[in-house]
Design a protein around this motif. Sequence first.
Motif, PDB file in Angstrom:
ATOM      1  N   ARG A  26       0.813  -1.208   0.000  1.00 28.12           N
ATOM      2  CA  ARG A  26       0.000   0.000   0.000  1.00 28.12           C
ATOM      3  C   ARG A  26       0.852   1.265   0.000  1.00 28.12           C
ATOM      4  O   ARG A  26       0.524   2.249  -0.635  1.00 28.12           O
ATOM      5  N   GLY A  27       1.959   1.274   0.743  1.00 31.19           N
ATOM      6  CA  GLY A  27       2.724   2.492   0.947  1.00 31.19           C
ATOM      7  C   GLY A  27       3.705   2.794  -0.162  1.00 31.19           C
ATOM      8  O   GLY A  27       4.562   1.977  -0.487  1.00 31.19           O
ATOM      9  N   PHE A  28       3.584   3.980  -0.761  1.00 32.71           N
ATOM     10  CA  PHE A  28       4.558   4.413  -1.757  1.00 32.71           C
ATOM     11  C   PHE A  28       4.528   5.931  -1.882  1.00 32.71           C
ATOM     12  O   PHE A  28       3.554   6.577  -1.514  1.00 32.71           O
ATOM     13  N   THR A  29       5.608   6.469  -2.400  1.00 38.40           N
ATOM     14  CA  THR A  29       5.685   7.863  -2.818  1.00 38.40           C
ATOM     15  C   THR A  29       6.086   7.838  -4.281  1.00 38.40           C
ATOM     16  O   THR A  29       6.973   7.072  -4.671  1.00 38.40           O
ATOM     17  N   ALA A  30       5.422   8.660  -5.099  1.00 39.48           N
ATOM     18  CA  ALA A  30       5.706   8.651  -6.541  1.00 39.48           C
ATOM     19  C   ALA A  30       6.023  10.049  -7.042  1.00 39.48           C
ATOM     20  O   ALA A  30       5.485  11.037  -6.549  1.00 39.48           O
ATOM     21  N   TRP A  31       6.896  10.083  -8.032  1.00 41.67           N
ATOM     22  CA  TRP A  31       7.202  11.291  -8.774  1.00 41.67           C
ATOM     23  C   TRP A  31       6.818  10.984 -10.211  1.00 41.67           C
ATOM     24  O   TRP A  31       7.342  10.043 -10.801  1.00 41.67           O
ATOM     25  N   GLN A  32       5.914  11.767 -10.777  1.00 38.84           N
ATOM     26  CA  GLN A  32       5.402  11.430 -12.099  1.00 38.84           C
ATOM     27  C   GLN A  32       6.163  12.039 -13.259  1.00 38.84           C
ATOM     28  O   GLN A  32       5.972  11.630 -14.392  1.00 38.84           O
ATOM     29  N   GLU A  33       7.007  13.005 -13.032  1.00 36.67           N
ATOM     30  CA  GLU A  33       7.783  13.579 -14.126  1.00 36.67           C
ATOM     31  C   GLU A  33       9.241  13.701 -13.716  1.00 36.67           C
ATOM     32  O   GLU A  33       9.646  14.689 -13.113  1.00 36.67           O
ATOM     33  N   VAL A  34      10.008  12.667 -14.024  1.00 34.68           N
ATOM     34  CA  VAL A  34      11.442  12.693 -13.770  1.00 34.68           C
ATOM     35  C   VAL A  34      12.162  12.429 -15.094  1.00 34.68           C
ATOM     36  O   VAL A  34      11.595  11.875 -16.025  1.00 34.68           O
ATOM     37  N   MET A  35      13.398  12.839 -15.162  1.00 42.09           N
ATOM     38  CA  MET A  35      14.175  12.669 -16.381  1.00 42.09           C
ATOM     39  C   MET A  35      15.420  11.849 -16.094  1.00 42.09           C
ATOM     40  O   MET A  35      15.933  11.863 -14.976  1.00 42.09           O
ATOM     41  N   GLY A  36      15.883  11.122 -17.101  1.00 35.84           N
ATOM     42  CA  GLY A  36      17.099  10.343 -16.939  1.00 35.84           C
ATOM     43  C   GLY A  36      17.308   9.406 -18.108  1.00 35.84           C
ATOM     44  O   GLY A  36      16.560   9.421 -19.079  1.00 35.84           O
ATOM     45  N   ARG A  37      18.334   8.596 -17.969  1.00 34.02           N
ATOM     46  CA  ARG A  37      18.590   7.559 -18.968  1.00 34.02           C
ATOM     47  C   ARG A  37      19.253   6.393 -18.265  1.00 34.02           C
ATOM     48  O   ARG A  37      19.913   6.551 -17.233  1.00 34.02           O
ATOM     49  N   GLY A  38      19.072   5.221 -18.815  1.00 33.52           N
ATOM     50  CA  GLY A  38      19.632   4.012 -18.234  1.00 33.52           C
ATOM     51  C   GLY A  38      21.130   3.907 -18.430  1.00 33.52           C
ATOM     52  O   GLY A  38      21.705   4.566 -19.291  1.00 33.52           O
ATOM     53  N   THR A  39      21.740   3.055 -17.640  1.00 28.36           N
ATOM     54  CA  THR A  39      23.182   2.895 -17.719  1.00 28.36           C
ATOM     55  C   THR A  39      23.617   2.011 -18.879  1.00 28.36           C
ATOM     56  O   THR A  39      24.755   2.090 -19.319  1.00 28.36           O
ATOM     57  N   LYS A  40      22.739   1.147 -19.370  1.00 26.36           N
ATOM     58  CA  LYS A  40      23.137   0.196 -20.411  1.00 26.36           C
ATOM     59  C   LYS A  40      22.343   0.345 -21.698  1.00 26.36           C
ATOM     60  O   LYS A  40      22.913   0.412 -22.778  1.00 26.36           O
ATOM     61  N   THR A  41      21.032   0.318 -21.606  1.00 33.24           N
ATOM     62  CA  THR A  41      20.198   0.337 -22.807  1.00 33.24           C
ATOM     63  C   THR A  41      19.030   1.282 -22.594  1.00 33.24           C
ATOM     64  O   THR A  41      18.846   1.846 -21.536  1.00 33.24           O
ATOM     65  N   GLY A  42      18.218   1.399 -23.603  1.00 32.48           N
ATOM     66  CA  GLY A  42      16.997   2.197 -23.495  1.00 32.48           C
ATOM     67  C   GLY A  42      17.185   3.622 -23.972  1.00 32.48           C
ATOM     68  O   GLY A  42      18.295   4.137 -24.071  1.00 32.48           O
ATOM     69  N   GLU A  43      16.061   4.239 -24.265  1.00 32.20           N
ATOM     70  CA  GLU A  43      16.048   5.608 -24.746  1.00 32.20           C
ATOM     71  C   GLU A  43      16.102   6.570 -23.561  1.00 32.20           C
ATOM     72  O   GLU A  43      15.516   6.305 -22.518  1.00 32.20           O
ATOM     73  N   PRO A  44      16.759   7.722 -23.737  1.00 29.53           N
ATOM     74  CA  PRO A  44      16.707   8.742 -22.688  1.00 29.53           C
ATOM     75  C   PRO A  44      15.274   9.243 -22.494  1.00 29.53           C
ATOM     76  O   PRO A  44      14.484   9.258 -23.430  1.00 29.53           O
ATOM     77  N   HIS A  45      14.972   9.639 -21.295  1.00 25.90           N
ATOM     78  CA  HIS A  45      13.675  10.225 -20.946  1.00 25.90           C
ATOM     79  C   HIS A  45      13.950  11.651 -20.461  1.00 25.90           C
ATOM     80  O   HIS A  45      14.116  11.894 -19.267  1.00 25.90           O
ATOM     81  N   TYR A  46      14.009  12.601 -21.411  1.00 21.50           N
ATOM     82  CA  TYR A  46      14.401  13.971 -21.095  1.00 21.50           C
ATOM     83  C   TYR A  46      13.249  14.969 -21.211  1.00 21.50           C
ATOM     84  O   TYR A  46      13.400  16.117 -20.838  1.00 21.50           O
ATOM     85  N   GLY A  47      12.132  14.571 -21.797  1.00 18.63           N
ATOM     86  CA  GLY A  47      11.025  15.507 -21.979  1.00 18.63           C
ATOM     87  C   GLY A  47      11.369  16.640 -22.935  1.00 18.63           C
ATOM     88  O   GLY A  47      10.789  17.714 -22.864  1.00 18.63           O
ATOM     89  N   SER A  48      12.292  16.399 -23.851  1.00 18.34           N
ATOM     90  CA  SER A  48      12.726  17.432 -24.804  1.00 18.34           C
ATOM     91  C   SER A  48      12.193  17.120 -26.198  1.00 18.34           C
ATOM     92  O   SER A  48      11.597  16.070 -26.431  1.00 18.34           O
ATOM     93  N   HIS A  49      12.451  18.039 -27.122  1.00 21.48           N
ATOM     94  CA  HIS A  49      12.020  17.816 -28.501  1.00 21.48           C
ATOM     95  C   HIS A  49      12.674  16.560 -29.080  1.00 21.48           C
ATOM     96  O   HIS A  49      12.031  15.752 -29.730  1.00 21.48           O
ATOM     97  N   ALA A  50      13.962  16.388 -28.812  1.00 24.61           N
ATOM     98  CA  ALA A  50      14.695  15.237 -29.349  1.00 24.61           C
ATOM     99  C   ALA A  50      14.358  13.946 -28.613  1.00 24.61           C
ATOM    100  O   ALA A  50      14.314  12.873 -29.220  1.00 24.61           O
ATOM    101  N   TRP A  51      14.142  14.033 -27.308  1.00 30.85           N
ATOM    102  CA  TRP A  51      13.834  12.866 -26.481  1.00 30.85           C
ATOM    103  C   TRP A  51      12.578  13.189 -25.669  1.00 30.85           C
ATOM    104  O   TRP A  51      12.655  13.558 -24.495  1.00 30.85           O
ATOM    105  N   PRO A  52      11.385  13.060 -26.281  1.00 34.16           N
ATOM    106  CA  PRO A  52      10.168  13.575 -25.644  1.00 34.16           C
ATOM    107  C   PRO A  52       9.588  12.749 -24.493  1.00 34.16           C
ATOM    108  O   PRO A  52       8.777  13.266 -23.731  1.00 34.16           O
ATOM    109  N   SER A  53       9.976  11.523 -24.338  1.00 35.61           N
ATOM    110  CA  SER A  53       9.347  10.726 -23.275  1.00 35.61           C
ATOM    111  C   SER A  53       9.798  11.202 -21.895  1.00 35.61           C
ATOM    112  O   SER A  53      10.852  11.795 -21.724  1.00 35.61           O
ATOM    113  N   ILE A  54       8.943  10.923 -20.919  1.00 37.94           N
ATOM    114  CA  ILE A  54       9.185  11.294 -19.519  1.00 37.94           C
ATOM    115  C   ILE A  54       9.151  10.016 -18.701  1.00 37.94           C
ATOM    116  O   ILE A  54       8.388   9.090 -18.989  1.00 37.94           O
ATOM    117  N   ALA A  55       9.934   9.987 -17.667  1.00 38.22           N
ATOM    118  CA  ALA A  55       9.942   8.837 -16.761  1.00 38.22           C
ATOM    119  C   ALA A  55       9.181   9.185 -15.482  1.00 38.22           C
ATOM    120  O   ALA A  55       8.851  10.345 -15.224  1.00 38.22           O
TER     121      ALA A  55
END
Length: 97
Positions: A26-55
């Motif tokens: 039941r217990g959690f704290t969430a942040w709905q708009e964070v930015m970052g990228r993985g250390t090995k694979t995956g697309e960056p999540h920057y919320g920018s024109h080039a990398w629009p997704s958000i984490a």
Amino acid sequence: MKAIFIAFDQAYYERLVDDLHNMGCRGFTAWQEVMGRGTKTGEPHYGSHAWPSIAGAMFVMCPASKVEGILAHLHELDMATPKLGLRAWVMPVEQSI
């Protein structure tokens, strides 16, 4: 007690909330708009024109006995949609109020 930090593509948010509730966490704290990228694979999540997704991110508190099941479930989600990105880290909770 354990804490699980989960970083994920925003598309996972509602599903994670429901799944964690159904697993008895039941217990959690969430942040709905964070930015970052993985250390090995995956697309960056920057919320920018080039990398629009958000984490998103969650800090989940749960009994130690539930950690393995939660991690297994999170791994299944990540394997089903690997391009979205989902990672989790477990930490001990030494004290709380």
